[in-house]
Design an enzyme around this catalytic site. Sequence first.
Site, PDB file in Angstrom:
ATOM      1  N   CYS A   1     -10.962  40.582  17.395  1.00 54.31           N
ATOM      2  CA  CYS A   1     -11.209  38.906  17.588  1.00 54.31           C
ATOM      3  C   CYS A   1     -10.725  38.682  18.963  1.00 54.31           C
ATOM      4  CB  CYS A   1     -10.104  37.992  17.481  1.00 54.31           C
ATOM      5  SG  CYS A   1      -9.450  38.111  16.564  1.00 54.31           S
ATOM      6  N   SER A   2     -10.162  38.335  19.359  1.00 58.71           N
ATOM      7  CA  SER A   2     -10.303  38.263  20.980  1.00 58.71           C
ATOM      8  C   SER A   2      -8.334  37.442  21.682  1.00 58.71           C
ATOM      9  CB  SER A   2     -11.133  36.755  21.378  1.00 58.71           C
ATOM     10  OG  SER A   2     -12.671  36.909  21.132  1.00 58.71           O
TER      11      SER A   2
END
Lengths: 102, 119, 210
Positions: free
Chosen positions: C114-115
Site C-alpha cells: 500500500c503506502s
Amino acid sequence: MNSIHDLGGMHGLGPVLQDPNEVLFRHDWERRIFGLFFAAFGGGHFNIDEFRHAVERMEPVHYLTSSYYEHWVHGIESLLIAKGVIGQDELAARMLSLKGAA
Amino acid sequence: MPVLTEEFVPILVKTGASARVDVARTARFRVGDWVRVKNINPTTHTRMPRYVRGKLGCIKRDHGVFITPDAVAHGLGEHPQHLYSVSFSATELWGDVALAQDSLRIDLWDDYMELAEHE
Amino acid sequence: MKHTPTDYHDHEHTEPPSDIELRVKALESILQEKQLIDPAALDALIDIYEHKVGPRNGAQVVAKAWSDPQYKQRLLQDATAAIAELGFGGVQGEDMLVVENTAAVHNVVVCTLCSCYPWPTLGLPPIWYKSAPYRSRIVIEPRSVLAEFGVTLAPSKEVRVWDSNAELRYLVLPERPVDTEGWSEAQLMKLVTRNAMIGTGLALPAGDIR
C-alpha cells in the site's frame, strides 16, 4: 489475495515521477476523504486491515488508473455500505440531489 | 458507535493504535534462524507479498508480539504472534538481475514461515 | 504513453473530478446527517496533517542523533521511545525502527502493498512514494531507481530495501555530511531532506547551506 495491490517486482509501470511543486492535497475532496477516513476509523466503523483489504478488492484496472485518494474513497465507501452504515441507494440518491443543487 | 469529536482529535493523532500487544506468546524462531516463507495463496487478506513466497531468508530481529492482519481483516480476532524482521538476499528474490551484495528486509509473522536448513 | 506527475498517470479523462467530488460530498453529508461525524473534527485532522506535521520533525531526530551519540544509541535501540523524547509519535508511527546508513550499507524504504509511511516524523507521503512505479521497481531494481533520484552508489555498498508491510514504520538515519564538525542541531537540520530519511536521497553537502 493475489491482487493488483501486490506490486513488488512488476515491470512496465513507468518511471518514478517526482513533482517538486507537489501539494499534499490537490483537490478539496482529497482533504475531506482524508478526514473522513479518520472519522470512520476513529469512530470504530472499521479497522485498518479491513480498510486495506477493501482497497485490494478494487477492480485492477481501476486500481492502477485511479489516484491514491480515490482508493481511499473506494475503501471507505465500500466498507460503510457493507457494514450497513450507509445504503448504496442512499449514496446514489444523495449524489443526484447534490448534482441538481450544484 | 462513538463519534470522533474535535476535542478527541489531538489525542487520537498523538496516541494512534499500535498493533503491538502485550500478551505472552512463544516465539517459533530465534535471531539467526533460517526460514522458508510458506507458499500460500489465500483469496483473503494477507501482508505476505508474492515475491517472498517460497523464498529462503534469515531472522534478523524479533519485533515482539503483534496482531495478525490476515485474521483482523476478517473479524477473526487478533491472533497475536511474534513478528520478525527477515532478511533476503536480492539474488534469492530476483535471481541474476540483482547484485549479490544487495538485500531486502521485510516483516513476517510466525505463521508465514517454516524453519529451514541453510548450508 | 505520455507520463505526467499524477499518482499513476493522468486519469482525469476516465473519472471526471466532479464525479468523485460529488461522491465524497454525498458521503460526508450522509454521515453528518446520521450524526456519525463531527465536521469540526475533520477540519482539525486535515489542519494537523496539512500544516503541522512534516519532515522537519524527522530532520530534528536525525540532527540530534548526529550530535548526541547517546541519543543515537537510544534511537537505534528503541526508536519509538527516542523519537517520543522529542515529542513525536502517534498515528502511523506507533512502532518505529530507525535504520542507519553507513559506509557499507545504504537503506531505502518502501511499502509495496500500500503506502505505509512514518507520519509523525515525515508527514504524509509524496505522490511518487505511493505510486505503482516506485512500489514495483524499488525492490527489484533499487540501484536504477536510486540513480533516477540522483543517488549513485558504489557497487561494493550493500543496498538494503525495507518493505514496510507490517505495522513497523521505518526512518533512515542518513550519513552525516563531512565538514560539519561543530555545527549546531539547527544548522544540521537544514541538511536533512525528506528523501534522505526515506533513502531515495542523501543528506545535503555542507556547502549547500553555507
